[in-house]
Design an enzyme around this catalytic site. Sequence first.
Site, PDB file in Angstrom:
ATOM      1  N   HIS A  37       0.699  -1.137  -0.111  1.00 51.49           N
ATOM      2  CA  HIS A  37      -0.107  -0.147  -0.106  1.00 51.49           C
ATOM      3  C   HIS A  37       0.867   1.233  -0.038  1.00 51.49           C
ATOM      4  CE1 HIS A  37      -2.522  -3.191   1.534  1.00 51.49           C
ATOM      5  NE2 HIS A  37      -3.465  -2.490   1.238  1.00 51.49           N
ATOM      6  N   GLY A 125      -4.064  -3.688  11.333  1.00 53.47           N
ATOM      7  CA  GLY A 125      -4.359  -4.036   9.970  1.00 53.47           C
ATOM      8  C   GLY A 125      -5.892  -4.186   9.633  1.00 53.47           C
ATOM      9  N   PRO A 126      -6.316  -5.205  10.641  1.00 55.70           N
ATOM     10  CA  PRO A 126      -7.997  -5.094  10.817  1.00 55.70           C
ATOM     11  C   PRO A 126      -8.446  -3.674  11.139  1.00 55.70           C
ATOM     12  CG  PRO A 126      -7.072  -7.102  11.562  1.00 55.70           C
ATOM     13  CD  PRO A 126      -5.960  -6.234  11.208  1.00 55.70           C
ATOM     14  N   LEU A 127      -9.046  -3.041  10.321  1.00 54.08           N
ATOM     15  CA  LEU A 127      -9.191  -1.516  10.542  1.00 54.08           C
ATOM     16  C   LEU A 127     -10.233  -1.432  11.959  1.00 54.08           C
ATOM     17  CD1 LEU A 127      -9.587  -0.348   6.916  1.00 54.08           C
ATOM     18  CD2 LEU A 127      -7.799   0.156   8.650  1.00 54.08           C
ATOM     19  N   GLY A 167     -11.109   4.367   7.024  1.00 57.77           N
ATOM     20  CA  GLY A 167     -11.628   3.061   7.247  1.00 57.77           C
ATOM     21  C   GLY A 167     -11.566   2.703   8.901  1.00 57.77           C
ATOM     22  N   ILE A 198     -10.083   8.631   0.883  1.00 59.12           N
ATOM     23  CA  ILE A 198     -10.201   7.599  -0.387  1.00 59.12           C
ATOM     24  C   ILE A 198     -10.221   6.150   0.619  1.00 59.12           C
ATOM     25  CG2 ILE A 198      -8.738   6.284  -2.082  1.00 59.12           C
ATOM     26  CD1 ILE A 198     -10.320   8.732  -3.190  1.00 59.12           C
ATOM     27  N   HIS A 271      -4.410   2.997  -3.278  1.00 64.41           N
ATOM     28  CA  HIS A 271      -4.728   2.521  -2.061  1.00 64.41           C
ATOM     29  C   HIS A 271      -3.806   1.277  -1.668  1.00 64.41           C
ATOM     30  CE1 HIS A 271      -6.509   1.371   1.840  1.00 64.41           C
ATOM     31  NE2 HIS A 271      -6.602   0.242   1.193  1.00 64.41           N
ATOM     32  N   GLU A 435     -18.992  -4.770  23.670  1.00 64.47           N
ATOM     33  CA  GLU A 435     -17.997  -5.873  23.970  1.00 64.47           C
ATOM     34  C   GLU A 435     -16.815  -5.729  22.840  1.00 64.47           C
ATOM     35  OE1 GLU A 435     -22.018  -7.206  24.965  1.00 64.47           O
ATOM     36  OE2 GLU A 435     -21.190  -6.086  23.206  1.00 64.47           O
ATOM     37  N   PHE A 461     -22.024 -13.630  23.486  1.00 62.03           N
ATOM     38  CA  PHE A 461     -21.552 -12.336  22.940  1.00 62.03           C
ATOM     39  C   PHE A 461     -19.980 -12.125  22.849  1.00 62.03           C
ATOM     40  CE2 PHE A 461     -25.015 -10.861  25.483  1.00 62.03           C
ATOM     41  CZ  PHE A 461     -26.127 -10.971  24.621  1.00 62.03           C
ATOM     42  N   HIS A 485     -22.510 -18.094  31.223  1.00 60.20           N
ATOM     43  CA  HIS A 485     -23.803 -18.318  30.493  1.00 60.20           C
ATOM     44  C   HIS A 485     -23.630 -19.123  29.614  1.00 60.20           C
ATOM     45  CE1 HIS A 485     -24.903 -15.049  33.461  1.00 60.20           C
ATOM     46  NE2 HIS A 485     -26.089 -15.335  33.268  1.00 60.20           N
ATOM     47  N   HIS A 497     -29.108 -16.742  23.061  1.00 62.24           N
ATOM     48  CA  HIS A 497     -28.481 -16.648  24.257  1.00 62.24           C
ATOM     49  C   HIS A 497     -27.859 -17.927  24.526  1.00 62.24           C
ATOM     50  CE1 HIS A 497     -30.087 -12.566  24.513  1.00 62.24           C
ATOM     51  NE2 HIS A 497     -29.515 -12.213  25.703  1.00 62.24           N
TER      52      HIS A 497
END
Length: 690
Positions: A37, A125-127, A167, A198, A271, A435, A461, A485, A497
């Site tokens: 990038h 990296g994971p935005l 992002g 962008i 990008h 969470e 969750f 739970h 749940h």
Amino acid sequence: MSTNTSLVPNPATLDELCINTIRFLSVDAVQKADSGHPGLPLGAAAMAYVLWTRFLRHNPSDPDWFNRDRFVLSAGHGSMLLYSLLHLTGYDLSMEEIKQFRQWGSKTPGHPERGVVPGVEVTTGPLGQGFANGVGIAMAEAYLAARYNRPGDAVIDHYTYALVSDGDLMEGVASEAASLAGHLRLGKLIYLYDDNRITLASATPVTFTEDHAMRFQSYGWHTQKVADGNDLEAIDQAIRAAQEVTDRPSIILVRTHIGYGSPKQDSTSAHGSPLGPEDVKLTKEKLGWPLTPDFLVPSEASDHFRRAVDVGKQQAAKWEEQMVIYAQKYPDPAKELRSLIHDILPADWDKDIKPFPADAKGLATRAASGKIIQAFFPHLPGFIGGSADLNTSTNTELKDAGNFESPLMKEGDLQGAAGGVWGYEGRNIQYGVREHAMGAIANGMAAHGGIIPYCATFLTFSDYMRPSIRLAALSELKVIYVFTHDSIAMGEDGPTHQPVELLAALRAIPELVVIRPGDANETITAWQMAILLPDKPIALILSRQNMPTLDRSKYASADGLRFGGYILSDAANAAPELILIATGSEVDLAIAAQEKLKSRIAVRVVSMPSWELFEAQTPEYHEQVLPAAVSARISVEAGISQGWHRYTGDKGINIAIDRFGASAPGPVMLREFGFTVDNICEQALTLLKK
């Protein structure tokens, strides 16, 4: 490195020379890799340069110096920007590693990875993740500063900076974290927003048209705008202004141009793809950079950047001197702080944990966990955390330890706060219903150091925070998750749940240790393992319903949990013909089935609370617990059967739930889904044809 300055046209300033050095070191690495990038490094180099050369307190010779400022590249796709800065300022990142960007075995992977690259604080990296990690880092600094600083002796005193992108701001985890950071008034948190408008597939007018400044103002952040991302003095002034605002986190919206100077400037094509040889040539020509050699670092730029080495050593040495003086004045807090910095646990941290007596009625493992936490947390000053608005259900509130809140909060606003101190020294974090931010913030706290963070919610969750759990495992961060739970036995709330698939989902994450204890005493050992295991996240899976506390004079010690799986109760006076393997609340069913079958079948019961811990044992131990000669095996767990075949084999049976649950009382649910002693016995007799 190449330092032939005769090839470099006279730049307008040394600053410009240095910024272009960052740009083209990044561009050349991306081009050589034919992957990466280039757009962000070209556009954001100027603001990163200002931050790193004028503000960031760091020590390239010792990247782990504790009182350093932290820098998070949340926009991790622009990793070559960070690698260029690390190399240029003198970290242990050679030019050869820069040239091996994105290649097998290099220290320069496609996105920054903590523990792989010296000077990388968190894996990004994971935005949105880095955005939230930065909040956690700032919270860790605030807690440690509140606990250990004294008037005139601020031994914990640093900023947390991040470079965030469009992002990042779009991702929900960033919104959750920004909301909490504003509420907590984290004044030493400063973000630079690379406002290049962008993204990978489009321009932001297609997807992201809110007023970003007003959004963050509504969260309680201090906001500023810099109209030109190449205006060094404007950026400088904005950072200084942000430092002056001590009662709010700050975000500086810096208008930049992705792919700056290239033919692809301000386009989506800048990008995520190399510029290509021809566009690299045109970009260098436009910005006045030599076409050859590649990976050029002019000596003037190198000398300027490498000042960070000596400055960093001086800053670290000054801090060490400060710590010596602090230790003379405050020996006990200094000793405690040093222990936290070096991850040294008190020898007797678990001395107040008492074994639970045998009890046929027993108690829920979430309740046992709550009692255990209260016994040990006073001895672990770095143990801090909370739940996603579920502390009373997860039993995770630290009694009389106060809420982690801004000291500027009015006392009357703290309805429902934990007793004791309140302010940044409080140890209960009220995450609210957030969470995902909770998971990512806990990662940041762990990455900061000096903290053992925990966070809690219902197991169902856990998927809301799965990306953060995965990154904790990838980064080898010690985060403790308390998931309660844990099965269909919670009953009437229904399948929404009832987390039938989530044990398997968590077990699928490499390096995450999942532990589902079978009674209160196994829960003690589970917590001991959670505290003692280094460099791994741990998920404790706990029940809502009561389960018997086993008589350990009759059955094997709960310390067997340390091995992941152990022989809880063996066949009397005979080699086993059948092995029952169970976890959690199903362990008692297996014990009862053994008792009912003992006149007809020699049955061994194995408690298997942690696959990961069991797999870490020797083949000899595996054979001891699960001998290959005994192929008749039944697993009993109130979740999907996925994965259990590794222990039951082709001839075994898995009593499991390979569908969603239903809404009914817990005992009815267990009966209808076959989690009864009678069904286990019937399956056993069928398996052995007796």
